[in-house]
Design an enzyme around this catalytic site. Structure first.
Site, PDB file in Angstrom:
ATOM      1  N   MET A 136       0.758   4.792   6.905  1.00  0.00           N
ATOM      2  CA  MET A 136       0.177   5.166   5.616  1.00  0.00           C
ATOM      3  C   MET A 136       0.663   6.530   5.145  1.00  0.00           C
ATOM      4  SD  MET A 136      -3.722   5.793   7.012  1.00  0.00           S
ATOM      5  CE  MET A 136      -3.671   4.249   7.912  1.00  0.00           C
ATOM      6  N   CYS A 137       0.483   6.765   3.843  1.00  0.00           N
ATOM      7  CA  CYS A 137       0.842   8.038   3.226  1.00  0.00           C
ATOM      8  C   CYS A 137       2.356   8.254   3.345  1.00  0.00           C
ATOM      9  CB  CYS A 137       0.024   9.158   3.862  1.00  0.00           C
ATOM     10  SG  CYS A 137       0.103  10.743   3.010  1.00  0.00           S
ATOM     11  N   ILE A 138       2.794   9.348   3.970  1.00  0.00           N
ATOM     12  CA  ILE A 138       4.220   9.646   4.103  1.00  0.00           C
ATOM     13  C   ILE A 138       4.848   8.922   5.290  1.00  0.00           C
ATOM     14  CG2 ILE A 138       3.924  11.675   5.576  1.00  0.00           C
ATOM     15  CD1 ILE A 138       6.451  11.265   2.662  1.00  0.00           C
ATOM     16  N   PRO A 140       5.332   5.812   6.127  1.00  0.00           N
ATOM     17  CA  PRO A 140       6.297   4.733   5.890  1.00  0.00           C
ATOM     18  C   PRO A 140       7.729   5.212   5.668  1.00  0.00           C
ATOM     19  CG  PRO A 140       4.266   4.291   4.711  1.00  0.00           C
ATOM     20  CD  PRO A 140       4.148   5.688   5.247  1.00  0.00           C
ATOM     21  N   THR A 191       0.441   1.505   3.215  1.00  0.00           N
ATOM     22  CA  THR A 191      -0.402   1.798   2.048  1.00  0.00           C
ATOM     23  C   THR A 191      -0.194   3.257   1.646  1.00  0.00           C
ATOM     24  OG1 THR A 191      -2.641   1.550   1.127  1.00  0.00           O
ATOM     25  CG2 THR A 191      -2.484   2.507   3.331  1.00  0.00           C
TER      26      THR A 191
END
Length: 219
Positions: A136-138, A140, A191
């Site tokens: 999630m967030c950065i 990925p 996400t």
């Protein structure tokens, strides 16, 4: 027997470690679903320490990623090197700048990024056994270097980060804060979380969906 999920942390605090709300929401949802979890973090020094009041780097101060992550895990945490995919059904990596500073050098190197070798080694078993991987967030942004080319992920709609993902061989999908992107072929779920969220309830919707989908994929 309860499912087991590994959660990989990168420190404590959005600007130099794991994002606290994202981590807490992840652990909360796992617990609500009756899924057991274990936290892991690398036993290394942080890239730097950031004063979260001023958002400035604190010169001359050093902190250890594992010790800082232990704050989030209430002390119940192991070194990343101890993570064995055979003992878990899935793995989740919350976001925060620590992912881009401690688990990798994405914050400074962008698409020339290198990922922490211990993190790569920890995820090999999950990748080989097609066990679900949530980011999630950065986080990925690490996928092309961490898991390989051609995997669909999202960080929301950030043009610089999505461009870097594409340059590294990844596939970026635009996504709203409350939704998820699922690459079924590679068992990867992502996400945007605080890449887009403006309040904790927004982040919670997408994070809960991510955990719910991982739970379905573990069945």
């Amino acid at each position: 027997m309860a499912k087991q999920v590994a959660v990989i942390l990168a420190g404590c605090g959005v600007y130099d470690g794991s994002e606290i709300y994202e981590t807490t929401l992840t652990l909360l949802r796992l617990d609500q679903l009756g899924i057991e979890y274990r936290c892991f973090a690398p036993d290394i020094e942080q890239q730097h320490v950031v004063n979260h009041l001023t958002q400035e780097v604190v010169e001359g101060e050093q902190r250890n990623v594992l010790l800082e992550s232990a704050r989030l895990a209430r002390g119940d945490i192991s070194a990343l090197e101890a993570l064995n995919a055979d003992n878990f059904d899935a793995v989740i990596v919350p976001g925060g700048f620590g992912v881009a500073k401690n688990l990798s050098d994405f914050a400074s190197a962008s698409d020339n990024m290198q990922v922490l070798e211990a993190l790569k080694e920890a995820l090999v078993g999950f990748r080989q056994e097609a066990k679900p991987i949530g980011l999630m967030c950065i986080a990925p942004a690490l996928v092309p270097r961490l898991l390989g080319d051609g995997i669909a992920v999202t960080v929301g709609n950030d043009p610089a980060v999505s461009g870097a993902i594409s340059a590294m061989g990844g596939l970026h999908r635009t996504c709203s804060v409350e939704d998820i992107v699922v690459d079924f072929e590679h068992s990867v779920v992502t996400t945007p979380a605080y890449m887009l969220a403006t309040r904790i309830s927004e982040a919670a919707t997408g994070i809960f969906k991510l955990v719910d989908r991982l739970a379905e994929m573990m069945d």
